[in-house]
Write a protein that holds these residues in place. Structure first.
Motif, PDB file in Angstrom:
ATOM      1  N   ARG A  92      33.678   9.330  18.526  1.00  0.00           N
ATOM      2  CA  ARG A  92      34.544   8.157  18.404  1.00  0.00           C
ATOM      3  C   ARG A  92      34.111   7.047  19.353  1.00  0.00           C
ATOM      4  NH1 ARG A  92      37.054   4.828  15.151  1.00  0.00           N
ATOM      5  NH2 ARG A  92      38.924   3.933  16.074  1.00  0.00           N
ATOM      6  N   LEU A  93      33.726   7.402  20.564  1.00  0.00           N
ATOM      7  CA  LEU A  93      33.301   6.376  21.520  1.00  0.00           C
ATOM      8  C   LEU A  93      31.988   5.726  21.097  1.00  0.00           C
ATOM      9  CD1 LEU A  93      34.439   8.100  24.797  1.00  0.00           C
ATOM     10  CD2 LEU A  93      35.542   6.212  23.571  1.00  0.00           C
ATOM     11  N   PHE A  94      31.109   6.477  20.454  1.00  0.00           N
ATOM     12  CA  PHE A  94      29.904   5.850  19.907  1.00  0.00           C
ATOM     13  C   PHE A  94      30.256   4.934  18.736  1.00  0.00           C
ATOM     14  CE2 PHE A  94      27.461   8.757  22.528  1.00  0.00           C
ATOM     15  CZ  PHE A  94      26.359   7.979  22.862  1.00  0.00           C
ATOM     16  N   GLU A  95      31.309   5.259  17.977  1.00  0.00           N
ATOM     17  CA  GLU A  95      31.785   4.336  16.936  1.00  0.00           C
ATOM     18  C   GLU A  95      32.244   3.032  17.574  1.00  0.00           C
ATOM     19  OE1 GLU A  95      34.809   6.073  14.448  1.00  0.00           O
ATOM     20  OE2 GLU A  95      33.607   7.870  14.099  1.00  0.00           O
ATOM     21  N   HIS A  96      32.954   3.143  18.699  1.00  0.00           N
ATOM     22  CA  HIS A  96      33.383   1.941  19.427  1.00  0.00           C
ATOM     23  C   HIS A  96      32.171   1.134  19.904  1.00  0.00           C
ATOM     24  CE1 HIS A  96      37.781   1.946  19.864  1.00  0.00           C
ATOM     25  NE2 HIS A  96      37.709   3.270  19.867  1.00  0.00           N
ATOM     26  N   GLN A  97      31.115   1.832  20.302  1.00  0.00           N
ATOM     27  CA  GLN A  97      29.900   1.136  20.745  1.00  0.00           C
ATOM     28  C   GLN A  97      29.258   0.367  19.589  1.00  0.00           C
ATOM     29  OE1 GLN A  97      28.685   0.692  23.737  1.00  0.00           O
ATOM     30  NE2 GLN A  97      26.830  -0.340  23.090  1.00  0.00           N
ATOM     31  N   ARG A  98      29.229   0.994  18.417  1.00  0.00           N
ATOM     32  CA  ARG A  98      28.617   0.352  17.244  1.00  0.00           C
ATOM     33  C   ARG A  98      29.479  -0.786  16.697  1.00  0.00           C
ATOM     34  NH1 ARG A  98      26.945   5.781  16.620  1.00  0.00           N
ATOM     35  NH2 ARG A  98      28.808   6.372  15.465  1.00  0.00           N
ATOM     36  N   ASP A  99      30.806  -0.666  16.832  1.00  0.00           N
ATOM     37  CA  ASP A  99      31.716  -1.689  16.314  1.00  0.00           C
ATOM     38  C   ASP A  99      32.694  -2.103  17.410  1.00  0.00           C
ATOM     39  OD1 ASP A  99      33.475  -3.358  15.026  1.00  0.00           O
ATOM     40  OD2 ASP A  99      34.011  -1.926  13.447  1.00  0.00           O
ATOM     41  N   PRO A 100      32.332  -3.093  18.228  1.00  0.00           N
ATOM     42  CA  PRO A 100      33.190  -3.516  19.338  1.00  0.00           C
ATOM     43  C   PRO A 100      34.545  -4.074  18.914  1.00  0.00           C
ATOM     44  CG  PRO A 100      30.993  -4.492  19.510  1.00  0.00           C
ATOM     45  CD  PRO A 100      31.080  -3.827  18.180  1.00  0.00           C
ATOM     46  N   ASN A 101      34.736  -4.329  17.616  1.00  0.00           N
ATOM     47  CA  ASN A 101      36.002  -4.877  17.154  1.00  0.00           C
ATOM     48  C   ASN A 101      37.039  -3.810  16.809  1.00  0.00           C
ATOM     49  OD1 ASN A 101      35.205  -7.640  17.324  1.00  0.00           O
ATOM     50  ND2 ASN A 101      33.951  -7.284  15.504  1.00  0.00           N
ATOM     51  N   LEU A 102      36.685  -2.534  16.926  1.00  0.00           N
ATOM     52  CA  LEU A 102      37.670  -1.481  16.665  1.00  0.00           C
ATOM     53  C   LEU A 102      38.822  -1.617  17.658  1.00  0.00           C
ATOM     54  CD1 LEU A 102      35.463   1.696  16.099  1.00  0.00           C
ATOM     55  CD2 LEU A 102      36.800   0.463  14.402  1.00  0.00           C
ATOM     56  N   PRO A 103      40.041  -1.333  17.207  1.00  0.00           N
ATOM     57  CA  PRO A 103      41.167  -1.358  18.147  1.00  0.00           C
ATOM     58  C   PRO A 103      41.141  -0.117  19.041  1.00  0.00           C
ATOM     59  CG  PRO A 103      41.906  -0.639  15.990  1.00  0.00           C
ATOM     60  CD  PRO A 103      40.458  -1.031  15.835  1.00  0.00           C
ATOM     61  N   ALA A 104      41.827  -0.190  20.148  1.00  0.00           N
ATOM     62  CA  ALA A 104      41.924   0.960  21.042  1.00  0.00           C
ATOM     63  C   ALA A 104      42.607   2.126  20.320  1.00  0.00           C
ATOM     64  CB  ALA A 104      42.700   0.587  22.291  1.00  0.00           C
ATOM     65  N   ASP A 105      42.160   3.333  20.614  1.00  0.00           N
ATOM     66  CA  ASP A 105      42.790   4.547  20.093  1.00  0.00           C
ATOM     67  C   ASP A 105      43.964   4.902  21.015  1.00  0.00           C
ATOM     68  OD1 ASP A 105      40.575   4.460  18.470  1.00  0.00           O
ATOM     69  OD2 ASP A 105      39.751   6.372  19.113  1.00  0.00           O
ATOM     70  N   LEU A 106      45.065   5.302  20.421  1.00  0.00           N
ATOM     71  CA  LEU A 106      46.250   5.621  21.213  1.00  0.00           C
ATOM     72  C   LEU A 106      46.952   6.810  20.583  1.00  0.00           C
ATOM     73  CD1 LEU A 106      48.201   4.800  23.497  1.00  0.00           C
ATOM     74  CD2 LEU A 106      49.349   3.340  21.827  1.00  0.00           C
ATOM     75  N   ASP A 107      47.070   7.896  21.365  1.00  0.00           N
ATOM     76  CA  ASP A 107      47.831   9.059  20.892  1.00  0.00           C
ATOM     77  C   ASP A 107      49.300   8.784  20.976  1.00  0.00           C
ATOM     78  OD1 ASP A 107      45.667  10.655  20.258  1.00  0.00           O
ATOM     79  OD2 ASP A 107      45.625  11.645  22.197  1.00  0.00           O
TER      80      ASP A 107
END
Length: 107
Positions: A92-107
């Motif tokens: 998931r963190l590598f997904e955030h690296q590839r797409d900086p526009n993803l929103p923060a993940d929150l449990d």
């Protein structure tokens, strides 16, 4: 440390453990350890706060907590990282690296 903001704590920990100077730039995730299959289970209720940081400089330096600090490709993450961070969290963190526009993940 007591009184640190999450951004200050991330920047300080990175410097103390790696020798790299960084700037915190975005909250990526707040994860409840109980919901991610960590083994062994913890006796404590823990949250993991993940902050994106931009590299400003510095040199890799060994510390009491780390040795041979360096950057890893997604498929090169050392196995010793896995008890603290699950494979799905790493992905998931590598997904955030590839797409900086993803929103923060929150449990």
């Amino acid at each position: 440390d007591v009184g640190d903001t999450p951004a200050e704590a991330a920047v300080r920990e990175i410097f103390e453990e790696t020798g790299y100077r960084t700037r915190a730039s975005k909250l990526l995730a707040v994860w409840d350890r109980r919901r991610h299959g960590h083994q062994p289970p913890s006796a404590f209720h823990l949250y993991k706060v993940v902050v994106r940081c931009e590299l400003l400089g510095g040199e890799p330096t060994d510390s009491v907590e780390t040795a041979d600090a360096r950057f890893f490709a997604e498929h090169e993450i050392p196995a010793l990282s896995l008890p603290r961070t699950t494979p799905s969290q790493i992905a998931r963190l590598f997904e955030h690296q590839r797409d900086p526009n993803l929103p923060a993940d929150l449990d």
